[in-house]
Every structure is written in structure tokens, then in C-alpha cells.
Design an enzyme around this catalytic site. Structure first.
Site, mmCIF file in Angstrom:
data_model
loop_
_atom_site.group_PDB
_atom_site.id
_atom_site.type_symbol
_atom_site.label_atom_id
_atom_site.label_comp_id
_atom_site.label_asym_id
_atom_site.label_seq_id
_atom_site.Cartn_x
_atom_site.Cartn_y
_atom_site.Cartn_z
ATOM 1 N N LYS A 1 23.349 55.294 56.066
ATOM 2 C CA LYS A 1 24.270 54.519 56.907
ATOM 3 C C LYS A 1 25.430 54.016 56.051
ATOM 4 C CE LYS A 1 23.156 51.403 60.652
ATOM 5 N NZ LYS A 1 22.325 50.280 61.121
HETATM 6 O O1 G3P Z 1 21.903 47.765 63.158
HETATM 7 C C1 G3P Z 1 23.162 47.731 63.657
HETATM 8 C C2 G3P Z 1 23.346 46.829 64.807
HETATM 9 O O2 G3P Z 1 22.523 47.217 65.824
HETATM 10 C C3 G3P Z 1 23.222 45.352 64.520
HETATM 11 O O3 G3P Z 1 23.863 44.699 65.522
HETATM 12 O O4 G3P Z 1 25.196 42.832 66.301
HETATM 13 O O5 G3P Z 1 22.711 42.757 66.492
HETATM 14 O O6 G3P Z 1 23.781 42.558 64.260
HETATM 15 P P1 G3P Z 1 23.881 43.103 65.652
#
Ligand code: G3P
Length: 221
Positions: free
Chosen positions: A84
């Protein structure tokens, strides 16, 4: 649509595996930090649980040479690792360099259609399009972005036949919008994945059918 789980918690991953619905795992530096564990150690524990399902592990370097070395290292941990990297010009240079040599990339922190196009052209296998962080700002464009990105990757040719991965999911509604948009993958936090199973009418129906069965057979619960 494939279901990935967005967590670095091994117990949550084991539970999702038991449900028989898991197609992959995504992690990020915040999820790893939350578990208080060494990055490689935890990723290898996850690989042990999910076998050859895709597991995304994220780089943190931003300088070209350091990021190139980090990406090569993470890619070497296991054959089903997707490296990633964030949607930056430098990271796309690394994708362009390593993707033709068999390294699979998940380009993350994508918030716009042009960013998704650049990631796909560079050689991404997964394009992680964030919806929650966009919706958090009150702009209702997230679902349309996904629909446009899916149409884009299904219209044009790209080096690695990329899949649109919906990330940063905050609730079941964004899973619904992902399905309606034809997204290839949604990565879902454990608590939200658990919610998807439930509907009050299902619970009522199960109870009614059982009560009718008991009534018809004279059996007791
Ligand atoms: O792993 C990437 C993403 O899904 C994280 O999103 O905004 O929940 O931190 P968030």
C-alpha cells in the site's frame, strides 16, 4: 463485490474468516499502531490466518529511494502481500518501477477521479477510493466518485487491470452505495461488517417460523 476487512486485529479477522465471507484484509499505519504491535510481525500473523487471500500492508516512507526499498521489503514478506502506498507523485514512480516486476500495489488515500486514473495508469492493482473522509466533510459526492471510477477502469486498458476498492467506510449505507456503484471491493471495519448480517424483520421472521413450528408439532422450546 468482494469483502475485505479493514483491521489489524487478528481476532476480528479470524471471526470474519469463520463467517466464510472474507476475500482479503487491509491494514494501515493507524490500525497497526492501534494494536501496539510490530508491523511485519502482525502482517505475518494475518497471513497465517487468511492463507493466500490478499493482505495490504502500508509503507510510510516518502523519499523515493527509501520508499522503493520499503516497498521491495514489504513485497518480500509473502506472495499475497499488496504493497500500500499513498497517492503521491513519488509513490507512483515507485509503482511504475516495481509493478512490472510482479509487485502488487494498493494505491491508497485516493479522493478524486483524476487521482484514480493516475494510480491505474501507474500500475496499481487496487485503487483505494475513500468515501468516509469525503462524506465526513458533508459533500455527497463519494458514491458518484465510485461509480465514475468503476466505469473508468471498465472503459480503459490499464497495466494491472485495476479494481476499485472502497475504503474509509463509516456505516452500512456506504456498503449499499458501493454495491449500487458496482465497486469491485469494499474494505469494511469489523463492527460494520457485523451489522450487515442483521435486519429486524429477519429476527422477527425466524421467531415466527419457530413459534409456528412449535405450535404445529406441540413441542416446547
Ligand atoms: O484503511 C484505509 C481506510 O479504510 C481507513 O479509513 O477514514 O476509517 O481511517 P478511515
Amino acid at each position: 463485490m468482494k469483502f475485505f476487512i479493514d483491521t489489524a486485529n487478528v481476532e476480528e479477522i479470524k471471526k470474519a474468516m469463520e463467517w466464510g465471507i472474507l476475500d482479503g484484509v487491509t491494514t494501515n499505519p493507524s490500525l497497526i499502531a492501534k494494536e501496539g504491535v510490530d508491523h511485519k510481525t502482525r502482517v505475518m500473523e494475518i497471513v497465517k490466518v487468511v492463507g493466500d487471500l490478499p493482505v495490504s500492508a502500508e509503507c510510510v516512507e516518502s523519499d523515493y529511494e527509501k520508499l522503493l526499498a520499503e516497498a521491495k521489503d514489504i513485497a518480500s514478506w509473502a506472495p499475497n502481500i499488496y504493497v500500500k502506498v499513498p497517492m503521491t507523485p513519488t509513490a507512483l514512480e515507485v509503482v511504475k518501477e516495481l509493478s512490472p516486476n510482479g509487485v502488487n500495489f494498493n494505491v491508497t488515500l485516493v479522493f478524486s477521479l483524476p487521482q484514480a486514473l493516475l494510480a491505474a495508469k501507474a500500475g496499481a492493482s487496487f485503487v483505494s477510493f475513500f468515501v468516509g473522509r469525503i462524506d465526513d466533510m458533508g459533500s455527497g459526492e463519494a458514491a458518484q466518485n465510485i461509480e465514475d471510477a468503476v466505469q473508468m477502469v471498465e472503459t480503459y486498458e490499464f497495466p494491472k487491470d485495476p479494481e476499485i476498492l472502497v475504503a474509509s467506510i463509516r456505516g452500512p449505507l456506504q456498503v449499499v452505495e458501493s454495491i449500487r456503484s458496482g465497486a469491485h471491493i469494499a474494505t469494511i471495519p469489523y463492527k460494520i461488517m457485523e451489522q450487515l448480517f442483521h435486519h429486524p424483520l429477519t429476527d422477527l421472521g425466524v421467531k415466527k417460523f419457530y413459534d409456528d413450528y412449535l405450535k404445529a408439532t406441540g413441542k416446547t422450546a
